[in-house]
Design an enzyme around this catalytic site. Structure first.
Site, PDB file in Angstrom:
ATOM      1  N   ASP A  59      16.917 -20.506   1.449  1.00  0.00           N
ATOM      2  CA  ASP A  59      15.294 -20.843   2.221  1.00  0.00           C
ATOM      3  C   ASP A  59      14.491 -21.794   1.642  1.00  0.00           C
ATOM      4  OD1 ASP A  59      13.144 -21.526   3.305  1.00  0.00           O
ATOM      5  OD2 ASP A  59      13.097 -19.198   4.451  1.00  0.00           O
ATOM      6  N   TYR A 153      11.025 -38.551  14.275  1.00  0.00           N
ATOM      7  CA  TYR A 153      12.160 -38.383  12.861  1.00  0.00           C
ATOM      8  C   TYR A 153      11.995 -39.662  11.744  1.00  0.00           C
ATOM      9  CZ  TYR A 153      16.963 -39.389  10.853  1.00  0.00           C
ATOM     10  OH  TYR A 153      18.291 -39.858  10.672  1.00  0.00           O
ATOM     11  N   ALA A 155       9.822 -40.814  11.384  1.00  0.00           N
ATOM     12  CA  ALA A 155       8.072 -41.407  10.321  1.00  0.00           C
ATOM     13  C   ALA A 155       8.548 -40.310   9.243  1.00  0.00           C
ATOM     14  CB  ALA A 155       6.800 -40.457  10.965  1.00  0.00           C
ATOM     15  N   LYS A 157      11.504 -40.046   7.634  1.00  0.00           N
ATOM     16  CA  LYS A 157      12.189 -40.822   6.860  1.00  0.00           C
ATOM     17  C   LYS A 157      11.694 -41.550   6.328  1.00  0.00           C
ATOM     18  CE  LYS A 157      16.053 -38.044   7.585  1.00  0.00           C
ATOM     19  NZ  LYS A 157      17.368 -37.337   6.191  1.00  0.00           N
TER      20      LYS A 157
END
Length: 238
Positions: A59, A153, A155, A157
């Site tokens: 994880d 998304y 922001a 990336k």
């Protein structure tokens, strides 16, 4: 020296995913030793067993699991850790900012930025110890060409691209190169299923992305760092 060296190890996060499986195959074919963390057991079917491939359940939001991945990648002193490829990511879109709960932004930052940061942070001491290396992160063309309904998304990336540039400056003196890719939509089975009517002519092919990653890991790209490289299907074919 060839494009890559069989005496080196690379961590590939997301290496069992739709894009990651293509990257894993390409790098194994090029002679790298790979350590690929996995979380969804069914995805292991996408990667065939290989003598240079080690998979480890992890994880990547958990610090101890990340440390275990790096430990696995560094246990073979004959093939030291040289590269980190961050492919883990997620996508959320559909509503404008005033309609989107802050939890969506937090989740996008977690999967797209924080995991990459955590893995790179854990690997950096080993890269420094062995005299350098190469880090590659997956951003998005949307970071520089946004579209409505995907601010969280976009922001997250854009933050990945900023991290790439900051790392490239911070670790240049340690001979560590850091670069990012800005693909358009990636042509994976999952994306085809989600958008069956979409025009896929510009979608980035996983095999093309894999070749660019291979180049950025290899010695031929030793003068490239801090770059944000667009990846598209220039030929416009399936």
């Amino acid at each position: 020296m060839n494009e890559t060296s069989p005496a080196r190890t690379v961590i590939v996060t997301g290496g069992t995913g739709g894009l990651g499986a293509a990257v894993t195959r390409h790098l194994l074919d090029a002679g790298w030793r790979l350590v690929v963390p996995w979380y969804v057991e069914a995805e292991l079917d996408r990667v065939a067993p290989h003598p240079n491939l080690e998979t480890i359940r992890a994880d990547l939001s958990d610090e101890q699991d990340v440390e275990a991945v790096v430990e696995c990648a560094t246990k073979d002193e004959a093939r030291p850790l040289y590269g980190v490829v961050n492919l883990v990511g997620g996508f959320a879109a559909g509503r404008r900012v005033h309609e989107t709960p802050i939890e969506v932004l937090e989740a996008q930052l977690s999967i797209n930025l924080t995991i990459a940061y955590r893995v790179i942070q854990a690997a950096l001491p080993e890269l420094i110890r062995h005299g350098g290396g190469s880090v590659v992160c997956i951003g998005s063309a949307a970071a520089v060409r946004p579209f409505p309904g995907a601010a969280t998304y976009v922001a997250s990336k854009a933050a990945v691209s900023a991290l790439v540039q900051a790392l490239a400056v911070e670790y240049a003196g340690d001979n560590i190169r850091v670069n990012g890719l800005l693909p358009t939509m990636v042509d994976t089975p999952a994306n085809r299923d989600a958008m069956p009517e979409a025009d896929r002519s510009s979608w980035a092919r996983p095999t093309d992305i894999a070749e660019v990653i291979g180049f950025l890991l290899g010695d031929s790209s030793r003068a490239v760092s801090g770059a944000s490289i667009p990846v598209v299907n220039v030929a416009g074919s399936d």
